[in-house]
Write an enzyme that holds these catalytic residues in place. Structure first.
Site, mmCIF file in Angstrom:
data_model
loop_
_atom_site.group_PDB
_atom_site.id
_atom_site.type_symbol
_atom_site.label_atom_id
_atom_site.label_comp_id
_atom_site.label_asym_id
_atom_site.label_seq_id
_atom_site.Cartn_x
_atom_site.Cartn_y
_atom_site.Cartn_z
ATOM 1 N N GLU A 133 0.847 -1.195 0.000
ATOM 2 C CA GLU A 133 0.000 0.000 0.000
ATOM 3 C C GLU A 133 0.881 1.243 0.000
ATOM 4 O O GLU A 133 1.676 1.440 0.909
ATOM 5 C CB GLU A 133 -0.900 -0.020 1.244
ATOM 6 C CG GLU A 133 -1.723 1.230 1.451
ATOM 7 C CD GLU A 133 -2.434 1.217 2.817
ATOM 8 O OE1 GLU A 133 -2.722 0.117 3.350
ATOM 9 O OE2 GLU A 133 -2.685 2.311 3.350
ATOM 10 N N THR A 145 -4.664 5.973 2.329
ATOM 11 C CA THR A 145 -5.057 7.354 2.668
ATOM 12 C C THR A 145 -6.065 7.900 1.653
ATOM 13 O O THR A 145 -6.054 9.083 1.314
ATOM 14 C CB THR A 145 -3.827 8.296 2.779
ATOM 15 O OG1 THR A 145 -2.712 7.578 3.313
ATOM 16 C CG2 THR A 145 -4.127 9.445 3.731
ATOM 17 N N ARG A 147 0.038 10.359 0.685
ATOM 18 C CA ARG A 147 0.394 11.470 1.581
ATOM 19 C C ARG A 147 1.460 12.351 0.988
ATOM 20 O O ARG A 147 1.795 13.380 1.567
ATOM 21 C CB ARG A 147 0.943 10.921 2.894
ATOM 22 C CG ARG A 147 -0.051 10.176 3.700
ATOM 23 C CD ARG A 147 0.512 10.007 5.086
ATOM 24 N NE ARG A 147 -0.066 8.864 5.724
ATOM 25 C CZ ARG A 147 0.293 8.433 6.910
ATOM 26 N NH1 ARG A 147 1.251 9.056 7.558
ATOM 27 N NH2 ARG A 147 -0.295 7.394 7.448
ATOM 28 N N LYS A 193 -10.492 -2.015 7.468
ATOM 29 C CA LYS A 193 -9.248 -1.616 8.121
ATOM 30 C C LYS A 193 -9.619 -1.119 9.517
ATOM 31 O O LYS A 193 -10.595 -0.380 9.665
ATOM 32 C CB LYS A 193 -8.595 -0.504 7.313
ATOM 33 C CG LYS A 193 -7.501 0.244 8.042
ATOM 34 C CD LYS A 193 -6.693 1.038 7.051
ATOM 35 C CE LYS A 193 -5.869 2.103 7.744
ATOM 36 N NZ LYS A 193 -4.707 2.484 6.943
HETATM 37 O O1 ELE Z 1 -2.569 5.649 4.969
HETATM 38 C C1 ELE Z 1 -3.594 5.298 5.502
HETATM 39 O O2 ELE Z 1 -4.588 4.916 4.878
HETATM 40 C C2 ELE Z 1 -3.699 5.409 6.941
HETATM 41 O O3 ELE Z 1 -4.739 5.608 7.391
HETATM 42 C C3 ELE Z 1 -2.688 5.291 7.898
HETATM 43 C C4 ELE Z 1 -1.611 4.248 7.768
HETATM 44 O O4 ELE Z 1 -2.090 2.998 7.427
HETATM 45 C C5 ELE Z 1 -0.945 4.194 9.061
HETATM 46 O O5 ELE Z 1 -0.619 5.483 9.472
HETATM 47 C C6 ELE Z 1 0.283 3.359 9.111
HETATM 48 O O6 ELE Z 1 0.588 3.327 10.450
HETATM 49 P P1 ELE Z 1 2.027 3.192 11.051
HETATM 50 O O7 ELE Z 1 2.466 1.799 10.791
HETATM 51 O O8 ELE Z 1 1.847 3.503 12.480
HETATM 52 O O9 ELE Z 1 2.875 4.224 10.340
#
Ligand code: ELE
Length: 203
Positions: free
Chosen positions: A37, A65, A41, A125
């Protein structure tokens, strides 16, 4: 086959430099994690998805995201094979349902899960996983809502993966720990491959 059952771990990748997209995807695939994925961002995220879709056919590349129907259109045009959202609005879920590709809508509460399940959406999710209550929270949801399965994401690290995967309502987990920003900046693909191989071995 369901998106949740393709791999035990879905790497969530933030691409700052588009030139890293293909090598990082190759390293993840080589480590045994082909479902990837890329989060929308960063400015080059769609181009990164396009390059991975074109140059790493062994990968199943998706966009994360996702917040708007424009995000969906751009991701599909770039070559995304699945879509992931951090949360879900009514307009977003309608657009996701019309996208024609598998998707994981984000949910974090029993009410959000129930609203999506009412629409027949039972693979979600769970975000932000650790901050929202982690393993204990998902275990509690499995009591009244046993037919809904999750990909928890947010704050998960390798050490907590086995506890999540042991839950009956968890199909896989997602996270960014496999692709540390410093490894990408340094082009350390061996480190990414090792992190991926360690995570793949947890499944
Ligand atoms: O991009 C998206 O759709 C999101 O909502 C958030 C990410 O899946 C998380 O931020 C990953 O989380 P970390 O492993 O803590 O970095």
């Amino acid at each position: 086959m369901s998106l949740l059952d393709l791999a035990p771990v879905i790497p969530v990748v933030v691409i700052d430099d588009v030139r890293t997209a293909v090598p990082v995807a190759r390293a993840l695939v080589a480590g045994g994690l082909p479902v990837i994925e890329v989060t929308l961002r960063t400015d080059c995220a769609l181009e990164a998805i396009g390059r991975i879709a074109a140059e790493v056919p062994e990968a199943v590349i998706g966009a994360g995201t996702i917040r708007t129907s424009d995000d969906i259109a751009g991701s599909l045009e770039a070559g995304a094979k699945f879509l992931v959202s951090p949360g879900t609005t009514l307009s977003l879920v309608e657009a996701l349902e019309s996208s024609g590709v598998p998707f994981l809508p984000g949910a974090a509460t029993a009410s959000e899960v129930m609203a999506l399940a009412e629409r027949g959406l039972k693979e979600l999710k769970f975000f932000p996983a650790e901050a929202a209550g982690g393993v204990a929270y998902l275990k509690s949801l499995a009591g009244p809502l046993p037919d809904v399965r999750f990909c928890p994401t947010g704050g998960i690290r390798a050490s907590s993966v086995p506890d999540y995967l042991a839950l009956p309502n968890v199909g896989c987990v997602g996270g960014s720990w496999l692709t540390p920003a410093d490894a990408l900046a340094a082009g350390d693909w061996g480190r990414v491959e090792k992190l991926a191989a360690d995570a793949a071995g947890l499944g």
